[in-house]
Design a protein around this motif. Structure first.
Motif, PDB file in Angstrom:
ATOM      1  N   GLN B 105      -9.662   2.082  -1.986  1.00 11.70           N
ATOM      2  CA  GLN B 105      -9.348   0.660  -2.127  1.00 11.70           C
ATOM      3  C   GLN B 105      -9.195   0.271  -3.585  1.00 11.70           C
ATOM      4  O   GLN B 105      -8.289  -0.480  -3.947  1.00 11.70           O
ATOM      5  N   THR B 106     -10.078   0.794  -4.424  1.00 11.89           N
ATOM      6  CA  THR B 106      -9.983   0.467  -5.836  1.00 11.89           C
ATOM      7  C   THR B 106      -8.687   0.986  -6.422  1.00 11.89           C
ATOM      8  O   THR B 106      -7.989   0.282  -7.142  1.00 11.89           O
ATOM      9  N   ILE B 107      -8.360   2.231  -6.088  1.00 14.54           N
ATOM     10  CA  ILE B 107      -7.127   2.801  -6.625  1.00 14.54           C
ATOM     11  C   ILE B 107      -5.918   1.999  -6.167  1.00 14.54           C
ATOM     12  O   ILE B 107      -5.047   1.663  -6.957  1.00 14.54           O
ATOM     13  N   PHE B 108      -5.885   1.681  -4.875  1.00 14.64           N
ATOM     14  CA  PHE B 108      -4.714   0.997  -4.347  1.00 14.64           C
ATOM     15  C   PHE B 108      -4.532  -0.371  -4.968  1.00 14.64           C
ATOM     16  O   PHE B 108      -3.430  -0.891  -5.010  1.00 14.64           O
ATOM     17  N   PHE B 109      -5.627  -0.982  -5.427  1.00 18.50           N
ATOM     18  CA  PHE B 109      -5.514  -2.325  -5.952  1.00 18.50           C
ATOM     19  C   PHE B 109      -5.076  -2.358  -7.404  1.00 18.50           C
ATOM     20  O   PHE B 109      -4.732  -3.404  -7.929  1.00 18.50           O
ATOM     21  N   VAL B 170       4.617  -2.541  -6.335  1.00 20.80           N
ATOM     22  CA  VAL B 170       3.937  -3.677  -6.934  1.00 20.80           C
ATOM     23  C   VAL B 170       3.317  -4.611  -5.905  1.00 20.80           C
ATOM     24  O   VAL B 170       2.228  -5.146  -6.118  1.00 20.80           O
ATOM     25  N   VAL B 171       4.002  -4.832  -4.771  1.00 23.01           N
ATOM     26  CA  VAL B 171       3.480  -5.815  -3.825  1.00 23.01           C
ATOM     27  C   VAL B 171       2.468  -5.225  -2.858  1.00 23.01           C
ATOM     28  O   VAL B 171       1.739  -5.966  -2.188  1.00 23.01           O
ATOM     29  N   LEU B 172       2.415  -3.895  -2.749  1.00 26.34           N
ATOM     30  CA  LEU B 172       1.526  -3.274  -1.769  1.00 26.34           C
ATOM     31  C   LEU B 172       0.045  -3.628  -1.936  1.00 26.34           C
ATOM     32  O   LEU B 172      -0.629  -3.889  -0.944  1.00 26.34           O
ATOM     33  N   PRO B 173      -0.508  -3.629  -3.162  1.00 25.70           N
ATOM     34  CA  PRO B 173      -1.946  -3.889  -3.300  1.00 25.70           C
ATOM     35  C   PRO B 173      -2.397  -5.160  -2.595  1.00 25.70           C
ATOM     36  O   PRO B 173      -3.368  -5.143  -1.836  1.00 25.70           O
ATOM     37  N   PHE B 174      -1.693  -6.241  -2.841  1.00 25.97           N
ATOM     38  CA  PHE B 174      -2.098  -7.506  -2.246  1.00 25.97           C
ATOM     39  C   PHE B 174      -2.076  -7.412  -0.726  1.00 25.97           C
ATOM     40  O   PHE B 174      -3.019  -7.824  -0.045  1.00 25.97           O
ATOM     41  N   LYS B 175      -0.992  -6.847  -0.192  1.00 24.64           N
ATOM     42  CA  LYS B 175      -0.860  -6.764   1.266  1.00 24.64           C
ATOM     43  C   LYS B 175      -1.938  -5.878   1.868  1.00 24.64           C
ATOM     44  O   LYS B 175      -2.515  -6.198   2.909  1.00 24.64           O
ATOM     45  N   ILE B 176      -2.193  -4.742   1.211  1.00 31.74           N
ATOM     46  CA  ILE B 176      -3.219  -3.841   1.742  1.00 31.74           C
ATOM     47  C   ILE B 176      -4.559  -4.554   1.782  1.00 31.74           C
ATOM     48  O   ILE B 176      -5.294  -4.498   2.773  1.00 31.74           O
TER      49      ILE B 176
END
Lengths: 303, 299
Positions: B105-109, B170-176
């Protein structure tokens, strides 16, 4: 168990091993599924991390060694700090960082004051036209920034505030979304607390300061974090109204370096600049990671 | 006495907000609207010819605008479904593992807290093919037996690919993040009931999970559309400020080009284009809302 010609009791040993088989298959399928999941996640994690790794790596490669690599290497043979020195001396990167820092702090501070006061008025105080005014505020959320930027550009130019900190800060201060978020949070504070405070003779302002704000702290932190990220990444507005490099922020500073500065040839130095810009927020993130992620989730779900 | 005092306090509290909003949000909105109808506006002399739809017709016939329109639509149609879908898959995977979940989760954000212009530069370098080197990505492509492509200065489809890839990145973190916290809030009672009935995983997903998170998915789709239509700084991060030369301009880019143009700009054309953008986004949002009536499950 004795095997019997009777269908029921005779089939028990078979059922036992059948169960075992089913369970084995299920566990195998489970493990297989888990492996796939981990692989998928690891794959994406790699895609996310690689640009950062490469960014940091390149910033430590010397200019000559970087350019001599026809096939880019994934490691550094002789690391050097020269790029960082170049990045800070050839352009006033330090200045951009300072400007962005000041911009972020000032804008966020003013925003907090306005948002807290407005949310307080909407949630706690009673006055005529309250609902209409709030509905009006909400409808303003629909106005896209791209539209208003045109007139704001003209306004700020007419006020002679181009290339100045106030010019940068003033239009960036307000956002209805944060007022909405905080108001929702304030409204969850039970009325009894307010009544009790009133009985003690507390004034509204004191109540706000001593009671409401501490209770709403998580949301306030969320709003602050979101605003800080927004300010640090701000590009279009600074680009529009500043052409004096003394007032560049970090984003349009990078753009400037890339097009007119050493960005064209000196990639390692460019990367050093990029790392320098990304580090403050990343450090902030790693330290406050849990709060930030919880805050964004809260802000996102409320929106 | 009390209510009068409250009213006074309230208005005082709201005054700063009203001033800022009025000056920088309401006034511009009206102003831009008027601008867009003033023909032949000249910034230097602050004069104009007449009132009419000339600006709109100019903009709608401008080949740069048409190109920008086309680019923007492609970006929207590719990135929004893809990013939402990928975010969903990743969130589901995240929810069903427990070791290393926090690490992932940290990495993805991470992309969310970085400056998109700065990182876009890195992407540009990774994907670019110059006379000196093929770049990291091409290295990978060649490793798998393909031919190297210049993603930044090369064919349109390659550029579009990089653009969409970076946008999704760029938009993936928020959505995840949103989806994982939403998935976590689905009442486990439903899953337990399904387990008792030995429901296959497939069915669980389509009949329980998906409907439960559909409001959030819908929210991400709507905000995704709105955000994608405003694509601009990601483009600049990859291709530099002269987007028209790269053929990768977007509607917002066109608006800013018109504004920041050579001779003090053409605020009228910019305004007309901005109003057109607003109309497009508004319409798409309405369509989205209508579709959601049929497909989103609210409790």
């Amino acid at each position: 168990m004795s095997s019997n010609t009777d269908g029921k009791t005779g089939s028990v040993p078979h059922v036992n091993s059948e169960y075992k088989l089913i369970e084995q298959r299920a566990t195998a399928a489970n493990v297989f599924g888990q492996i796939i999941r981990y692989l998928l996640l690891a794959f994406w994690a790699l895609i996310v991390l690689f640009p950062f790794y490469w960014m940091i790596l390149t910033s430590f490669k010397s200019y000559s060694s970087y350019n001599s690599e026809y096939v880019p290497k994934l490691f550094v043979t002789s690391p050097t700090f020269q790029n960082y020195v170049d990045a800070f001396t050839e352009v006033s990167l330090g200045r951009y960082l300072l400007n962005t820092f000041v911009f972020t702090v000032v804008t966020t501070a003013i925003m907090l004051v306005i948002v807290v006061l407005s949310a307080f008025a909407f949630s706690r105080l009673e006055f005529k036209g309250k609902n209409i005014l709030f509905a009006l505020f909400l409808s303003l959320m629909m106005i896209p920034n791209e539209l208003v930027i045109i007139t704001n550009y003209v306004t700020i130019t007419n006020m002679n505030l181009r290339n100045s900190m106030p010019g940068l800060v003033l239009p960036s201060v307000i956002s209805v979304f944060y007022i909405y978020l905080l108001k929702e949070n304030f409204e969850q504070i039970p009325d009894e607390l307010y009544k009790a405070a009133k009985v003690d003779g507390t004034s509204d302002m004191r109540y706000l300061w001593r009671v409401m704000i501490p209770i709403a702290k998580p949301t306030l932190i969320t709003i602050t974090i979101l605003k800080v990220i927004e300010c640090w990444n701000s590009y279009v507005w600074p680009r529009l109204i500043t052409d004096d490099p003394n007032f560049f922020l970090v984003s349009n500073g990078i753009q400037e370096i890339r097009e007119n500065g050493f960005g064209r040839e000196n990639i390692p130095a460019m990367m050093a600049a990029v790392v320098a810009i990304s580090v403050p927020l990343m450090v902030l993130f790693l330290v406050f990671r849990k709060k930030i992620m919880a805050g964004v989730a809260r802000g996102g779900t409320k929106g | 006495m009390n209510s009068k005092k409250q009213t006074l306090t309230a208005w005082l509290c709201l005054l700063p907000a009203i001033i800022f909003l009025g000056a920088f949000l309401v006034y511009p909105m009206i102003d831009v609207f008027i601008y867009s109808f003033e023909e032949g506006y000249n910034f230097a002399s602050q004069s104009y010819f007449g009132i009419g739809g000339y600006n709109y017709s100019y903009v709608l016939h401008d080949p740069y605008f048409i190109q920008a329109l086309k680019n923007t639509f492609i970006i929207v149609l590719i990135t929004v479904p893809l990013s939402t879908g990928i975010a969903l898959i990743i969130s589901l995977a995240l929810s069903s593992i427990d070791k290393l979940r926090e690490l992932f989760q940290t990495i993805f954000f991470l992309p969310y807290v970085t400056n998109t212009l700065a990182v876009g530069l890195v992407f540009m370098i990774l994907f670019q093919k110059t006379a000196y080197t093929d770049g990291m990505v091409n290295l990978l492509i060649r490793f798998f037996g393909g031919e190297s492509v210049d993603f930044i200065d090369g064919p349109y489809s390659a550029k579009m690919f990089v653009m969409c890839f970076y946008t999704i990145w760029v938009v993936l973190p928020f959505k995840i993040l949103i989806l994982t916290s939403n998935l976590a809030s689905v009442d486990p009672i439903y899953y337990k009931a399904a387990k008792i009935d030995a429901t296959p995983k497939f069915r669980i997903f389509f009949k329980i999970t998906l409907p439960m998170i559909s409001p959030m998915v819908f929210y991400l789709v709507i905000t995704g559309f709105i955000g994608a239509f405003k694509a601009y700084s990601d483009e600049v991060a990859l291709f530099g400020t002269d987007l028209n030369a790269a053929g990768m301009n977007t509607i917002v880019g066109y608006i800013y080009d018109m504004l920041y143009g050579n001779s003090g700009g053409y605020p009228s054309y910019a305004s007309a284009a901005a109003i057109i953008l607003f109309a497009i986004v508004f319409t798409i949002t309405i369509i989205n809302l209508l579709v959601s009536e049929k497909t989103v499950y609210y409790q």
